[in-house]
Design a protein around this motif. Sequence first.
Motif, short mmCIF file in Angstrom:
data_model
loop_
_atom_site.label_atom_id
_atom_site.label_comp_id
_atom_site.label_asym_id
_atom_site.label_seq_id
_atom_site.Cartn_x
_atom_site.Cartn_y
_atom_site.Cartn_z
N ALA A 2 0.95 -1.24 0.05
CA ALA A 2 0.11 0.01 0.08
C ALA A 2 0.95 1.31 0.14
CB ALA A 2 -0.87 -0.02 1.29
N GLY A 3 0.41 2.37 -0.50
CA GLY A 3 1.23 3.50 -0.61
C GLY A 3 0.54 4.89 0.02
N LYS A 4 1.33 5.75 0.22
CA LYS A 4 0.62 6.95 0.54
C LYS A 4 1.12 8.11 -0.61
CE LYS A 4 1.51 10.50 3.91
NZ LYS A 4 2.25 10.89 5.10
N ALA A 5 0.39 8.98 -1.17
CA ALA A 5 0.78 9.68 -2.28
C ALA A 5 0.69 11.09 -1.52
CB ALA A 5 -0.25 9.80 -3.41
N GLY A 6 1.81 11.84 -1.72
CA GLY A 6 1.97 13.27 -1.24
C GLY A 6 2.05 14.25 -2.46
N LYS A 7 2.08 15.38 -1.93
CA LYS A 7 2.16 16.60 -3.10
C LYS A 7 3.79 16.51 -3.00
CE LYS A 7 -1.91 19.19 -2.33
NZ LYS A 7 -2.59 20.57 -1.95
N ALA A 8 4.32 16.51 -4.23
CA ALA A 8 5.60 16.73 -4.54
C ALA A 8 5.75 18.16 -5.24
CB ALA A 8 5.99 15.64 -5.55
N GLY A 9 6.87 18.66 -4.44
CA GLY A 9 7.38 19.89 -5.00
C GLY A 9 7.88 19.89 -6.34
N LYS A 10 8.08 20.78 -7.07
CA LYS A 10 8.40 20.88 -8.40
C LYS A 10 9.66 21.42 -8.62
CE LYS A 10 4.96 19.06 -10.23
NZ LYS A 10 5.27 17.56 -10.82
N ALA A 11 10.69 21.48 -7.39
CA ALA A 11 11.91 21.76 -7.48
C ALA A 11 12.88 20.81 -8.15
CB ALA A 11 12.52 21.97 -5.99
N LEU B 42 6.14 13.03 -10.48
CA LEU B 42 7.52 12.75 -11.03
C LEU B 42 7.67 13.20 -12.30
CD1 LEU B 42 8.01 9.09 -10.25
CD2 LEU B 42 8.82 11.03 -8.87
N VAL B 43 6.46 13.78 -13.08
CA VAL B 43 6.67 14.24 -14.30
C VAL B 43 7.27 15.54 -14.43
CG1 VAL B 43 4.40 15.51 -14.41
CG2 VAL B 43 5.44 14.59 -16.46
N GLY B 44 8.36 15.84 -15.26
CA GLY B 44 8.95 17.06 -15.21
C GLY B 44 10.34 17.23 -14.37
N LEU B 45 10.41 16.12 -13.53
CA LEU B 45 11.67 16.36 -12.49
C LEU B 45 12.71 15.61 -13.29
CD1 LEU B 45 9.85 15.18 -9.20
CD2 LEU B 45 10.04 17.52 -10.16
N ASP B 46 13.95 16.40 -12.73
CA ASP B 46 15.37 15.65 -13.50
C ASP B 46 15.45 14.29 -12.31
OD1 ASP B 46 16.70 16.31 -10.89
OD2 ASP B 46 16.96 18.41 -11.66
N PRO B 47 16.29 13.36 -12.78
CA PRO B 47 16.62 12.24 -12.35
C PRO B 47 16.92 12.39 -10.90
CG PRO B 47 17.55 12.19 -14.51
CD PRO B 47 16.89 13.69 -14.22
N ALA B 48 17.60 13.35 -10.45
CA ALA B 48 18.09 13.30 -9.12
C ALA B 48 16.76 13.70 -8.06
CB ALA B 48 19.16 14.58 -8.82
N GLN C 61 13.76 13.17 -9.27
CA GLN C 61 12.74 12.02 -9.40
C GLN C 61 13.12 11.26 -7.99
OE1 GLN C 61 12.93 10.33 -12.90
NE2 GLN C 61 11.21 11.58 -13.74
N LYS C 62 14.52 10.79 -7.94
CA LYS C 62 15.02 9.92 -6.71
C LYS C 62 14.40 10.39 -5.28
CE LYS C 62 18.77 7.14 -5.68
NZ LYS C 62 18.45 7.30 -3.94
N ALA C 63 14.79 11.69 -5.17
CA ALA C 63 14.39 12.32 -3.87
C ALA C 63 12.87 12.09 -3.61
CB ALA C 63 14.73 13.79 -3.95
N VAL C 64 11.94 12.41 -4.35
CA VAL C 64 10.75 12.21 -4.37
C VAL C 64 10.34 10.64 -4.20
CG1 VAL C 64 8.33 12.34 -5.47
CG2 VAL C 64 9.99 14.26 -5.57
N TRP C 65 10.86 9.89 -5.01
CA TRP C 65 10.47 8.34 -5.00
C TRP C 65 10.83 7.94 -3.66
CZ3 TRP C 65 9.11 4.96 -9.11
CH2 TRP C 65 9.13 3.57 -8.78
N ASP C 66 12.27 7.93 -3.12
CA ASP C 66 12.70 7.59 -1.91
C ASP C 66 11.97 7.97 -0.86
OD1 ASP C 66 14.64 6.27 -3.37
OD2 ASP C 66 16.21 7.58 -2.75
#
Length: 390
Positions: free
Chosen positions: A114-123, A245-251, A253-258
């Motif tokens: 199960a997961g939890k979705a949070g608002k991701a910053g677009k930094a 995750l859309v529009g984020l650079d790989p670094a 993306q990884k921060a949001v993912w982790d």
Amino acid sequence: MTDELDLIGALGSAEPLRPEAYQRARAVLRAAMADPGTVRLLGATSAEDTTMEASSTMETTTTTRDHESSPAPQRRRGIGIAGRLGIGAGVGVAAAAAVVAVVLSSSATGGMEAGKAGKAGKAGKDSSAATSGSTTVDGSAERAPLMTLAGSITTVTPAAGDAWLVKATQVHGTKTMQVVYTLYTDGHAIYTGNSVKDIKRAIARHQDQMTDGGYAPLLKAAVAAADSSPADGRTQMLTAAEDPLVGLDPAAQKAVWDKQQADVQVIIKQKGGNAEPKPYSPQAVERHFDNALWTYSTQALSAGNGNTQVRAGVLRLLSTISAVSVKNSTTHGKATLTITAGPEVFGGEGSEVLTIDATTGMLVKDVSTVPGLPPAATTYESSRVTTVDL
């Protein structure tokens, strides 16, 4: 910590949830199994949610809730059919019930989470990363019929009437959950209700779901995809759905993912489960984008079935998903296409099969299977009508 999983025990004494909540819950569960913690239930993290009254008058009310700490993982967000009128708080509760039941019963094998979705910053946004990361396109010849049909349906002019009237019947297992009528005018307005009488009332009240409904952003993205490159169309749909995750650079993306995987682990352990976090990788992100694109695109198709541009855009979007297959078929004597998203789209569990008319591209049937739940099927009956004669 209290979250929506803690509310499940109260369901027995609560007023029964409307059927669309359970349809959404199935989608939430499917996303949780495929990609926990990296996608969101459209509108679930907004401060204001619109929910539909139990009566057929289609009046709406607004409730304010803080969704930041509630788990909102997604899997084929089969919007149901009445769900296009808005998103209610009950959806999250029903979804949580489905998620916790499957996660905790299978956590010993780590097969579902199960997961939890949070608002991701677009930094950390990077335009080149957005182009390469969220718009990878596999132009397999197997899915070429979708592109061909998308091109042909935009040139077809219906012979009679000024609108499509679609009757959608939703069945879970052997139980009919609801029957919903939707009018799609040639002027691109969408009116929906539990009866034709409700549709006439919606018209009188100017309740056009194409512009004001909960799925308007997805519908607009689908329309844009009809005239965009497949790569740009993917990015537009994921952006409209506020994919984290859309529009984020790989670094980034990884921060949001982790972070979201860590949040998932906290919730699972609090509820007595045990499942391994999914590590970040470009391939995992691409699978996430494919899952999210199927989810959001099929939501748009369900809500905008009678709109030619919506159908064309969705067909083009689905043609970009490598794990989707397309076959010629026949349904009730008419030529159809069968579009299948298999287990690979959903993290190895379940499937969804769309059957569409091979000439108009309109939905004929949608069958969704999720492990541990009865199969869900929605059948669509479409006819041309004249609005003033309803």
